[in-house]
Design a protein around this motif. Structure first.
Motif, PDB file in Angstrom:
ATOM      1  N   MET A 287       0.402   5.133  10.687  1.00 51.02           N
ATOM      2  CA  MET A 287       1.274   6.241  10.300  1.00 51.02           C
ATOM      3  C   MET A 287       0.559   7.209   9.371  1.00 51.02           C
ATOM      4  O   MET A 287       0.727   8.432   9.467  1.00 51.02           O
ATOM      5  CB  MET A 287       2.555   5.703   9.656  1.00 51.02           C
ATOM      6  N   ALA A 288      -0.251   6.685   8.460  1.00 47.83           N
ATOM      7  CA  ALA A 288      -1.003   7.547   7.542  1.00 47.83           C
ATOM      8  C   ALA A 288      -2.005   8.412   8.298  1.00 47.83           C
ATOM      9  O   ALA A 288      -2.180   9.603   7.993  1.00 47.83           O
ATOM     10  CB  ALA A 288      -1.714   6.695   6.497  1.00 47.83           C
ATOM     11  N   ILE A 289      -2.666   7.833   9.290  1.00 46.14           N
ATOM     12  CA  ILE A 289      -3.631   8.586  10.092  1.00 46.14           C
ATOM     13  C   ILE A 289      -2.926   9.708  10.845  1.00 46.14           C
ATOM     14  O   ILE A 289      -3.413  10.843  10.895  1.00 46.14           O
ATOM     15  CB  ILE A 289      -4.360   7.645  11.063  1.00 46.14           C
ATOM     16  N   ALA A 290      -1.781   9.404  11.422  1.00 47.98           N
ATOM     17  CA  ALA A 290      -1.019  10.426  12.141  1.00 47.98           C
ATOM     18  C   ALA A 290      -0.542  11.524  11.201  1.00 47.98           C
ATOM     19  O   ALA A 290      -0.607  12.713  11.530  1.00 47.98           O
ATOM     20  CB  ALA A 290       0.169   9.788  12.855  1.00 47.98           C
ATOM     21  N   ALA A 291      -0.077  11.135  10.014  1.00 49.08           N
ATOM     22  CA  ALA A 291       0.424  12.113   9.052  1.00 49.08           C
ATOM     23  C   ALA A 291      -0.679  13.040   8.570  1.00 49.08           C
ATOM     24  O   ALA A 291      -0.450  14.228   8.318  1.00 49.08           O
ATOM     25  CB  ALA A 291       1.058  11.386   7.862  1.00 49.08           C
ATOM     26  N   ALA A 292      -1.897  12.511   8.443  1.00 52.94           N
ATOM     27  CA  ALA A 292      -3.012  13.304   7.923  1.00 52.94           C
ATOM     28  C   ALA A 292      -3.413  14.429   8.869  1.00 52.94           C
ATOM     29  O   ALA A 292      -4.118  15.357   8.454  1.00 52.94           O
ATOM     30  CB  ALA A 292      -4.207  12.397   7.650  1.00 52.94           C
ATOM     31  N   GLU A 293      -2.990  14.370  10.125  1.00 48.47           N
ATOM     32  CA  GLU A 293      -3.329  15.423  11.072  1.00 48.47           C
ATOM     33  C   GLU A 293      -2.626  16.737  10.738  1.00 48.47           C
ATOM     34  O   GLU A 293      -3.124  17.816  11.083  1.00 48.47           O
ATOM     35  CB  GLU A 293      -2.969  14.990  12.492  1.00 48.47           C
ATOM     36  N   LYS A 294      -1.477  16.657  10.054  1.00 49.42           N
ATOM     37  CA  LYS A 294      -0.699  17.865   9.792  1.00 49.42           C
ATOM     38  C   LYS A 294      -0.302  18.041   8.330  1.00 49.42           C
ATOM     39  O   LYS A 294       0.225  19.095   7.957  1.00 49.42           O
ATOM     40  CB  LYS A 294       0.569  17.868  10.653  1.00 49.42           C
ATOM     41  N   HIS A 295      -0.534  17.033   7.499  1.00 51.50           N
ATOM     42  CA  HIS A 295      -0.065  17.091   6.119  1.00 51.50           C
ATOM     43  C   HIS A 295      -1.170  16.681   5.156  1.00 51.50           C
ATOM     44  O   HIS A 295      -2.149  16.047   5.537  1.00 51.50           O
ATOM     45  CB  HIS A 295       1.145  16.165   5.941  1.00 51.50           C
ATOM     46  N   ASP A 296      -0.971  17.064   3.891  1.00 50.28           N
ATOM     47  CA  ASP A 296      -1.898  16.665   2.840  1.00 50.28           C
ATOM     48  C   ASP A 296      -1.427  15.368   2.204  1.00 50.28           C
ATOM     49  O   ASP A 296      -0.230  15.086   2.126  1.00 50.28           O
ATOM     50  CB  ASP A 296      -1.977  17.755   1.764  1.00 50.28           C
ATOM     51  N   GLY A 297      -2.384  14.586   1.719  1.00 50.00           N
ATOM     52  CA  GLY A 297      -2.056  13.344   1.034  1.00 50.00           C
ATOM     53  C   GLY A 297      -1.767  13.558  -0.426  1.00 50.00           C
ATOM     54  O   GLY A 297      -1.767  14.700  -0.898  1.00 50.00           O
ATOM     55  N   PRO A 298      -1.500  12.486  -1.141  1.00 52.61           N
ATOM     56  CA  PRO A 298      -1.504  11.100  -0.674  1.00 52.61           C
ATOM     57  C   PRO A 298      -0.313  10.805   0.248  1.00 52.61           C
ATOM     58  O   PRO A 298       0.673  11.528   0.242  1.00 52.61           O
ATOM     59  CB  PRO A 298      -1.424  10.286  -1.969  1.00 52.61           C
ATOM     60  N   PHE A 299      -0.425   9.701   0.999  1.00 54.21           N
ATOM     61  CA  PHE A 299       0.586   9.339   1.979  1.00 54.21           C
ATOM     62  C   PHE A 299       1.245   8.019   1.588  1.00 54.21           C
ATOM     63  O   PHE A 299       0.562   7.033   1.323  1.00 54.21           O
ATOM     64  CB  PHE A 299      -0.034   9.204   3.371  1.00 54.21           C
ATOM     65  N   LEU A 300       2.556   8.025   1.549  1.00 51.86           N
ATOM     66  CA  LEU A 300       3.338   6.823   1.302  1.00 51.86           C
ATOM     67  C   LEU A 300       3.964   6.403   2.621  1.00 51.86           C
ATOM     68  O   LEU A 300       4.812   7.119   3.171  1.00 51.86           O
ATOM     69  CB  LEU A 300       4.421   7.082   0.257  1.00 51.86           C
ATOM     70  N   CYS A 301       3.535   5.275   3.151  1.00 49.80           N
ATOM     71  CA  CYS A 301       4.019   4.789   4.442  1.00 49.80           C
ATOM     72  C   CYS A 301       4.838   3.534   4.218  1.00 49.80           C
ATOM     73  O   CYS A 301       4.359   2.581   3.598  1.00 49.80           O
ATOM     74  CB  CYS A 301       2.852   4.513   5.376  1.00 49.80           C
TER      75      CYS A 301
END
Length: 221
Positions: free
Chosen positions: A100-114
């Motif tokens: 999910m973090a990898i997918a989110a990084a395609e369109k959003h900036d981190g950090p990512f909370l999954c």
């Protein structure tokens, strides 16, 4: 790098993708409660046939190890392990949280909370920053979420709606990525990249659950 097979079972479906390029040649998805679903082996065989390949062409197998539905995860990982052993190939295991973090990084900036909701009000949580895993936690939702992300200024959220965490993260700017679960295409593409580094491939995979050491080791730090 050869032919890759990807198996995803942490979501509401079983999914398989296969190919030897940047995008899979074929992929199939089936709900586990679909009366027409005849088993993961048949799903894989159909995917390979559609891709124009055979089992003997598989060079590596990627498998989503969860967290997710425990019975479906065990079935998928057991199938992947058995198939890898019979073919003499190695596995690329990866958690649904990282996918999910990898997918989110395609369109959003981190950090990512999954996040992945578990049983008994518990939650699996993964925090990812700068393309790396920062921390993993498992425990009661209302305590795990602030403990892993409460000190951040902002976070991009995947796995649950923003409304599920907004009251637990006062002062944190939350971006809802809209990503609800792991995706087999992301799994396939991540595995294709990993196949160039043999050290990332293993002989056997294990499904993730609340007893997994990756959560206990993190909590002990």
């Amino acid at each position: 790098m050869g032919f890759a097979l990807a198996l995803e079972a942490s979501s509401r479906t079983y999914a398989a993708a296969a190919g030897d390029g940047e995008r899979p040649r074929a992929q199939r998805v089936s709900r586990r409660d679909d009366p027409a679903f005849t088993g993961l082996g048949d799903l894989v065989a159909q995917t390979l046939a559609e891709s124009g390949a055979a089992f003997r062409d598989i060079a590596a197998i990627a498998v989503d190890i969860g967290p997710g539905g425990l019975s479906s995860m065990r079935a998928a990982v057991a199938y992947a392990n058995g198939l890898a052993f019979s073919l003499g190939v190695r596995l690329f295991p990866i958690t649904s949280l990282e996918l999910m973090a990898i997918a989110a990084a395609e369109k959003h900036d981190g950090p990512f909370l999954c996040l992945r909701r578990g049983t008994g009000g518990n939650t699996y949580a993964g925090l990812f920053a700068d393309g790396q895993l920062a921390e993993l936690r498992h425990g009661p939702h209302d305590s795990v979420v602030p403990s892993i992300a409460g000190g951040l200024d902002r976070v991009s959220l995947a796995g649950v709606p923003a409304a599920d965490v907004a009251g637990l993260l006062p002062g944190v700017t939350i971006t809802d990525t809209g990503i609800a679960e792991a995706d087999v295409t992301v799994l396939y593409q991540t595995a294709r990249a990993a196949m160039s580094d043999p050290e990332r491939l293993v002989p056997i995979a294990s499904p993730v659950n609340e007893a997994s050491l990756i959560f206990h080791n993190q909590a002990a730090r």
